[in-house]
Design a protein around this motif. Structure first.
Motif, mmCIF file in Angstrom:
data_model
loop_
_atom_site.group_PDB
_atom_site.id
_atom_site.type_symbol
_atom_site.label_atom_id
_atom_site.label_comp_id
_atom_site.label_asym_id
_atom_site.label_seq_id
_atom_site.Cartn_x
_atom_site.Cartn_y
_atom_site.Cartn_z
ATOM 1 N N TYR A 171 22.975 127.697 140.632
ATOM 2 C CA TYR A 171 22.610 127.018 139.393
ATOM 3 C C TYR A 171 21.648 127.932 138.646
ATOM 4 O O TYR A 171 20.628 128.353 139.194
ATOM 5 C CB TYR A 171 21.947 125.668 139.682
ATOM 6 N N ALA A 172 21.989 128.262 137.422
ATOM 7 C CA ALA A 172 21.153 129.160 136.625
ATOM 8 C C ALA A 172 19.830 128.489 136.314
ATOM 9 O O ALA A 172 19.772 127.311 135.975
ATOM 10 C CB ALA A 172 21.867 129.544 135.336
ATOM 11 N N ARG A 173 18.777 129.264 136.414
ATOM 12 C CA ARG A 173 17.446 128.791 136.044
ATOM 13 C C ARG A 173 17.174 129.242 134.615
ATOM 14 O O ARG A 173 17.291 130.423 134.295
ATOM 15 C CB ARG A 173 16.427 129.403 137.005
ATOM 16 N N LEU A 174 16.816 128.303 133.750
ATOM 17 C CA LEU A 174 16.576 128.626 132.348
ATOM 18 C C LEU A 174 15.104 128.540 131.962
ATOM 19 O O LEU A 174 14.709 129.074 130.922
ATOM 20 C CB LEU A 174 17.374 127.693 131.426
ATOM 21 N N ASP A 175 14.290 127.897 132.769
ATOM 22 C CA ASP A 175 12.914 127.591 132.365
ATOM 23 C C ASP A 175 11.982 128.793 132.310
ATOM 24 O O ASP A 175 10.915 128.713 131.712
ATOM 25 C CB ASP A 175 12.311 126.511 133.258
ATOM 26 N N ASP A 176 12.369 129.917 132.898
ATOM 27 C CA ASP A 176 11.482 131.089 132.865
ATOM 28 C C ASP A 176 12.007 132.212 131.968
ATOM 29 O O ASP A 176 11.404 133.276 131.887
ATOM 30 C CB ASP A 176 11.246 131.622 134.279
ATOM 31 N N ILE A 177 13.106 131.963 131.279
ATOM 32 C CA ILE A 177 13.657 132.969 130.373
ATOM 33 C C ILE A 177 12.844 132.942 129.078
ATOM 34 O O ILE A 177 12.743 131.892 128.439
ATOM 35 C CB ILE A 177 15.151 132.716 130.075
ATOM 36 N N PRO A 178 12.250 134.068 128.678
ATOM 37 C CA PRO A 178 11.449 134.064 127.446
ATOM 38 C C PRO A 178 12.330 133.851 126.215
ATOM 39 O O PRO A 178 13.538 134.075 126.256
ATOM 40 C CB PRO A 178 10.809 135.452 127.432
ATOM 41 N N LEU A 179 11.705 133.444 125.128
ATOM 42 C CA LEU A 179 12.451 133.308 123.876
ATOM 43 C C LEU A 179 13.062 134.648 123.501
ATOM 44 O O LEU A 179 12.420 135.693 123.639
ATOM 45 C CB LEU A 179 11.540 132.819 122.753
ATOM 46 N N PHE A 180 14.302 134.592 123.027
ATOM 47 C CA PHE A 180 14.966 135.837 122.676
ATOM 48 C C PHE A 180 14.236 136.526 121.530
ATOM 49 O O PHE A 180 13.860 135.907 120.543
ATOM 50 C CB PHE A 180 16.426 135.619 122.268
ATOM 51 N N ASN A 181 14.056 137.843 121.696
ATOM 52 C CA ASN A 181 13.436 138.675 120.683
ATOM 53 C C ASN A 181 14.105 140.047 120.806
ATOM 54 O O ASN A 181 14.051 140.664 121.874
ATOM 55 C CB ASN A 181 11.931 138.770 120.954
#
Length: 187
Positions: free
Chosen positions: A39-49
């Motif tokens: 299951y992919a974890r999304l909560d630690d991915i920073p906002l795309f820049n």
């Protein structure tokens, strides 16, 4: 044929998310030869820049990209936020969509949604289908599964309590297996 590896992605970060619970329940509804491997974890991915991307992809975004790339198919369950995708899901898609090696290209994808309201998150699916289709993802066209009043169909332990919901998701998993096999033949 080798067992198909499926990556689960929940568009919700909420601990008691109905979408996450239903996504995990799908692991038991899959036909033989198909398995959720993570299951992919999304909560630690920073906002795309783009500046950050150009300087070096952050480890959480690298991990997400690698997980999608390694999967034979991606199963997305997402709530509808303000008539569209959650910020977490859209952000992850943005990180995965950048070249080189855009990870959604030719990837079989199935989407379903659940919400406490009567529409079951229908609008999130149409936006997700539009976005992923533009990235050349192969989104399963049907069945379209919108699970309304989700709080009455999943118990506190994340078990599906509604037989119709279980039937719909079981049919989707069977159709998704066929879809992935069809897409693999075309490569």
């Amino acid at each position: 044929m080798a067992e198909l590896k499926i990556l689960g992605i929940s568009g919700s970060l909420r601990k008691a998310s109905y979408n996450t619970a239903l996504l995990k329940a799908c692991a038991e509804l899959m036909p033989a030869g198909m398995k959720i491997t993570g299951y992919a974890r999304l909560d630690d991915i920073p906002l795309f820049n783009q500046d950050v991307f150009d300087a070096g992809i952050p480890e959480p975004a690298k991990r997400f990209r690698a997980e999608v790339a390694a999967a034979d198919g991606v199963l997305i369950a997402s709530p509808e936020y303000n008539f569209s995708l959650s910020a977490a899901l859209k952000n992850a898609i943005d990180w995965g969509s950048r070249p080189p090696n855009q990870v959604f290209q030719d990837k079989p994808i199935a989407i379903f949604s659940a919400s406490q309201g009567p529409m079951g998150g229908a609008r999130v699916q149409y936006d997700a289908r539009r976005i992923l289709g533009q990235l050349w993802g192969h989104v399963l066209p049907r069945p379209e599964i919108f699970i309304g009043a989700a709080q009455t169909k999943v118990d506190a332990q994340g078990k599906i309590t509604d037989e119709a919901t279980k039937k719909f998701l079981t049919e989707m998993m069977a159709g998704f297996k066929t879809w992935i096999e069809r897409m693999q033949v075309r490569k």
